[in-house]
Design a protein around this motif. Structure first.
Motif, PDB file in Angstrom:
ATOM      1  N   HIS A  16       0.841  -1.203   0.000  1.00 47.29           N
ATOM      2  CA  HIS A  16       0.000   0.000   0.000  1.00 47.29           C
ATOM      3  C   HIS A  16       0.871   1.244   0.000  1.00 47.29           C
ATOM      4  CE1 HIS A  16       0.525   0.782   4.374  1.00 47.29           C
ATOM      5  NE2 HIS A  16       0.490  -0.528   4.485  1.00 47.29           N
ATOM      6  N   GLY A  55      -4.027  -4.158   0.985  1.00 46.28           N
ATOM      7  CA  GLY A  55      -5.199  -3.488   1.526  1.00 46.28           C
ATOM      8  C   GLY A  55      -5.578  -4.024   2.899  1.00 46.28           C
ATOM      9  N   GLN A  66      -5.707   1.566  -3.610  1.00 45.63           N
ATOM     10  CA  GLN A  66      -4.356   2.077  -3.372  1.00 45.63           C
ATOM     11  C   GLN A  66      -3.950   3.175  -4.355  1.00 45.63           C
ATOM     12  OE1 GLN A  66      -1.436  -1.193  -2.377  1.00 45.63           O
ATOM     13  NE2 GLN A  66      -3.245  -2.441  -2.731  1.00 45.63           N
TER      14      GLN A  66
END
Length: 282
Positions: free
Chosen positions: A10, A44, A238
């Motif tokens: 991320h 995530g 993201q």
């Protein structure tokens, strides 16, 4: 793209939250369990709303317990009321009432991205949704989705056309898919097993992008559709654009399938290796 051991994918200082709305697979290979693994593996934070509980393993599904509508609603309100959900992945919804509820809640809470995996057709070819529920899916949810990810049998069910058996028949389906009213379609070609490549088409209103990967000789492909759509949602959350998200997710699922035989889980069609990057040095 490579996934070295320990990579954190991320991009922001706070991890992006991705919600999966789907059924549970007690065998851990598909559904909510696959979604959570894929979202986590690609960087995530996974939240979930469970629509049904299945008794399931690598050999098949033996029982399904639908979740009461009121509890699905309370799950949705709980997660949206607290978490900053950037992207939503939708899988198994079971019936028209659930479809209408999910559509209403998405309009209420307005997440930035919606990825819909239209889980409608079993591996046997049997429809998992009644025709009335397919109509509800098309009318209520498809217009809200940024992208849908049907395989060939699901695309046939959505369009009313025969399932394609070759590349020319897939191309003949493009116009009907564009007329479904969703922003983009990722048409997955994995069911063309006579081909040595697994080619998917990313179809927008103006363009078609082909994503190709060499077909991997394994029976351990349980949960590939769930995994791919969840990875797309994760990459969108993201900050990747749609084409980048689909490309990265395609690469991720290809590597996960390529490592699937290392797991040796169950006696039937086993899961893909969601965390293959942790096993690279083994």
């Amino acid at each position: 793209m490579s996934y070295p051991k320990g990579t954190v994918m991320h991009k922001s200082s706070s991890i992006p939250v991705v919600l999966t709305i789907a059924g549970s697979d007690s065998g851990g290979g598909a559904g909510i369990q696959a979604d959570i693994k894929a979202i986590s593996a690609t960087g995530g934070y996974a939240a979930s709303v469970i629509t049904a509980i299945t008794s399931q393993n690598t050999l098949g599904v033996t029982d399904i317990l639908p979740i009461p509508l009121a509890h699905i609603e309370s799950q949705l309100d709980a997660v949206f009321g607290d978490l900053n959900i950037v992207a939503v992945k939708i899988g198994m919804l079971a019936d028209s009432d659930i479809i209408h509820l999910v559509a209403d809640k998405l309009r209420q809470y307005r997440p930035q991205f919606i990825v819909l995996d239209p889980v409608m057709v079993a591996t046997s070819g049997d429809l998992l949704l009644k025709q009335s529920a397919i109509s509800s899916l098309k009318e209520c949810l498809l217009p809200l989705a940024d992208i849908i990810t049907p395989n060939l049998p699901e695309a046939a069910a959505l369009t009313g056309l025969e399932q394609p058996n070759n590349a020319d028949e897939i191309n003949d389906m493009v116009l009907s898919l564009r007329q479904l009213g969703t922003s983009a379609v990722l048409l997955k070609g994995g069911h063309l097993e006579q081909s040595s490549y697994s080619d998917d088409l990313l179809i927008t209103q103006n363009e078609i992008h082909q994503l190709s990967a060499e077909r991997i000789d394994t029976i351990n492909t349980h949960g590939t559709g769930c995994t791919l759509s969840s990875a797309i949602a994760s990459f969108l959350a993201q900050g990747d654009d749609l084409q980048q998200s689909v490309s990265h997710a395609k690469e991720y699922i290809t590597l996960a399938i390529g490592s699937a035989d290392k797991l040796s889980v169950g006696q039937g069609r086993g899961p893909v290796d969601h965390f293959f990057m942790l096993h690279q040095s083994k």
